[in-house]
Enzyme design. Structure first.
Site, PDB file in Angstrom:
ATOM      1  CE1 TYR A  64      -4.370   0.257  -0.192  1.00 31.70           C
ATOM      2  CE2 TYR A  64      -4.336  -1.522   1.398  1.00 31.70           C
ATOM      3  CZ  TYR A  64      -5.011  -0.759   0.472  1.00 31.70           C
ATOM      4  OH  TYR A  64      -6.338  -1.009   0.211  1.00 31.70           O
ATOM      5  CD  GLU A  66      -3.486   4.072   1.194  1.00 31.64           C
ATOM      6  OE1 GLU A  66      -2.344   3.712   1.566  1.00 31.64           O
ATOM      7  OE2 GLU A  66      -4.537   3.525   1.564  1.00 31.64           O
ATOM      8  CG  ASP A 219      -9.288   9.955 -23.187  1.00 29.55           C
ATOM      9  OD1 ASP A 219      -8.239   9.310 -23.367  1.00 29.55           O
ATOM     10  OD2 ASP A 219     -10.353   9.430 -22.820  1.00 29.55           O
ATOM     11  CB  THR A 245      -5.719   3.610 -21.359  1.00 31.31           C
ATOM     12  OG1 THR A 245      -5.745   3.725 -22.786  1.00 31.31           O
ATOM     13  CG2 THR A 245      -7.100   3.865 -20.800  1.00 31.31           C
ATOM     14  CE  LYS A 248      -8.433   2.270 -25.081  1.00 30.29           C
ATOM     15  NZ  LYS A 248      -8.425   2.875 -23.744  1.00 30.29           N
ATOM     16  NE  ARG A 254      -7.719  -3.814 -19.180  1.00 28.30           N
ATOM     17  CZ  ARG A 254      -8.050  -3.835 -20.467  1.00 28.30           C
ATOM     18  NH1 ARG A 254      -7.366  -4.569 -21.318  1.00 28.30           N
ATOM     19  NH2 ARG A 254      -9.053  -3.123 -20.906  1.00 28.30           N
TER      20      ARG A 254
HETATM   21  N1  DSN Z   1     -13.028   0.205 -24.219  1.00 30.37           N
HETATM   22  C1  DSN Z   1     -12.143   1.238 -24.650  1.00 30.37           C
HETATM   23  C2  DSN Z   1     -12.444   1.687 -26.028  1.00 30.37           C
HETATM   24  O1  DSN Z   1     -12.917   0.871 -26.755  1.00 30.37           O
HETATM   25  O2  DSN Z   1     -12.180   2.819 -26.412  1.00 30.37           O
HETATM   26  C3  DSN Z   1     -12.041   2.354 -23.714  1.00 30.37           C
HETATM   27  O3  DSN Z   1     -13.088   2.403 -22.817  1.00 30.37           O
END
Ligand code: DSN
Length: 472
Positions: A64, A66, A219, A245, A248, A254
């Site tokens: 942990y 924090e 984003d 994220t 991708k 993730r």
């Molecule tokens: N599931 C992802 C997408 O398809 O863009 C992000 O939430």
């Protein structure tokens, strides 16, 4: 002095996964086979590295922490502090950012939490937000709502008005956005999408945001690997905050990141950090942060530039192949990693093609296309080339993939005739349990997909000869 043997009640702590839980091991083995024998075309997915998975599965899961490096609520964080600082440094380096101008929080669990924390840091509850609408390629967390329901926290806790793509071209309608921003007067303008195959005009978006005194948030989750490789426009030139994220096109585990610009507001760093913890999250997942650190090291390596360029080249090759069958692609093509294929002109829905492809071990997703009235019956499918490129596929391989997708469309035509109706349930019944031609064609496609896919390596599995098909 020897270390004592564990007590009986603790023996389980030393067993391998296969010993401790053969059932879960079998599920993982089956999933490994699925990933090896199929084609992964979901645009938001990728195949991360062995080293990333090792870090992600490490002993760091126990801790942990924090707070922030040097200011934790619990003790014992000297190595976790090192890890988080290293990850921050690599995150800035991966996007070529000056640490005097940009900072980063590497603790978000994923993209949705990163976005909500960023909203929390920038604006007040019920402030006005504009993001690309979901049916136009935007993301759920950018303010999505329907006539009947506020769907995500971004529309429950904030007032949202989406902007759109032009119906005739599929490109973002920046002029209408400007007009609507003048009326709606957002406090936050969000750019970036989930199913938009073109690059973004960040300069223009910044001008629109500035004209309203609004923040500009990008984003960049889908395209962050391409941004890092300088294959696309750079949102950091104009935005106040950039979220992403990490799994991708960035090809990590993730998780999520929030970058914040420090030279425009002196308290932005404190606001973003406090929004992540304690406002929106608890303790960071240090094992995942270690995986992010490893992935970012790989992004900084020059080889990643080649990967990112190939992702785009493959998307273009696949778009060209689909175009050769006269299919309609939104914006007539792509300049990033994804293709949005509008199936409405050929009388099909995304659900039907997704189903056939799934049965043939091609994984992709149904997707709304501009003009769809329901996100539940979307008229298109979204295809991405990030994962196939990680399997070392090139343009010539996209020709084969495009042909498989064309066969899926032909099979859909056969199944629709066999079903005698346009209803999805009749179609699925013929596709899954029918004894007609359509079902046979699916089996043939699945066999061909397997023969093709198993010729390519699978990231994370150095020896694919150990991968076994499920028993039944
Ligand atoms: N599931 C992802 C997408 O398809 O863009 C992000 O939430």
């Amino acid at each position: 002095m020897s270390i004592p043997v564990p007590q009986d009640f603790n023996k389980v702590l030393y067993q391998t996964l296969a010993e401790a839980d053969p059932e879960v091991q079998q599920i993982i083995d089956n999933e490994t086979y699925r990933q090896f024998s199929g084609l992964e075309l979901i645009a938001s997915e990728n195949l991360t590295s062995l080293a990333t998975m090792q870090a992600n599965g490490s002993i760091l899961t126990n801790k942990y922490s924090e707070g922030l490096p040097g200011a934790r609520y619990y003790g014992g964080n000297e190595y976790v502090d090192q890890l988080e600082r290293l990850t921050q440094k690599r995150a800035l380096e991966a996007f070529d950012l000056d640490p005097n101008v940009w900072g980063v929080n590497v603790q978000p669990y994923s993209g949705s939490t990163a976005n909500f924390a960023a909203f929390t840091a920038l604006i007040q509850p019920q402030d006005r937000v504009m993001g690309l609408g979901l049916p136009d390629g935007g993301h759920l967390t950018h303010g999505y709502y329907t006539a009947k329901k506020k769907i995500t926290a971004s529309s429950i806790y904030f007032q949202s008005l989406p902007y759109q793509v032009k119906k005739d071209t599929g490109y973002i309608d920046y002029e209408l956005l400007r007009t609507n921003a003048n009326l709606f007067k957002p406090r936050l303008l969000v750019c970036g999408g989930s199913a938009y195959p073109r690059d973004w005009d960040y300069k223009l978006l910044y001008e629109i945001a500035q004209s309203q005194g609004a923040y500009l948030l990008c984003d960049m989750a889908h395209v962050s690997g391409l941004v890092a490789a300088k294959e696309l426009n750079n949102p950091f030139e104009y935005c106040d905050v950039v979220t992403t994220t990490t799994h991708k096109t960035l090809r990590g585990p993730r998780a999520g990141l929030i970058f914040f610009r420090k030279d425009r507001e002196s308290d932005i760093e404190a606001r973003v950090n406090a929004a992540v913890f304690p406002a929106c999250q608890g303790g960071p997942h240090n094992n995942t942060i270690a995986g992010v650190a490893v992935a970012l090291k790989q992004v900084i390596d020059p080889a990643f530039k080649q990967y990112a360029a190939q992702v785009r080249a493959n998307a273009q090759a696949l778009a060209k192949k689909l175009g050769s069958y006269n299919y309609h692609l939104q914006t007539e093509g792509t300049e990033n990693h994804l293709i949005l294929w509008d199936l409405r002109p050929i009388g099909l829905t995304g659900s039907k093609i997704e189903k056939i492809c799934e049965l043939a071990h091609i994984t992709l997703n149904k997707n709304a296309v501009s003009g769809d009235t329901s996100a539940v019956v979307p008229g298109g499918i979204r295809i991405g080339t990030g994962a196939l490129t990680s399997r070392s596929m090139y343009e010539k391989d996209m020709e084969v993939v495009g042909e498989f997708l064309h066969r899926a469309v032909e099979i859909a035509g056969v199944l629709q005739k066999e079903a005698g109706s346009k209803l999805l349930k009749d179609f699925v019944a013929k596709a899954t349990t029918g004894d007609g031609e359509g079902r046979k064609l699916i089996e043939q496609l699945k066999a061909d997909v397997k023969d093709f896919a198993t010729k390519f390596p699978l990231p994370g599995v150095p020896d694919t000869s150990v991968i076994k098909a499920p028993a039944n």
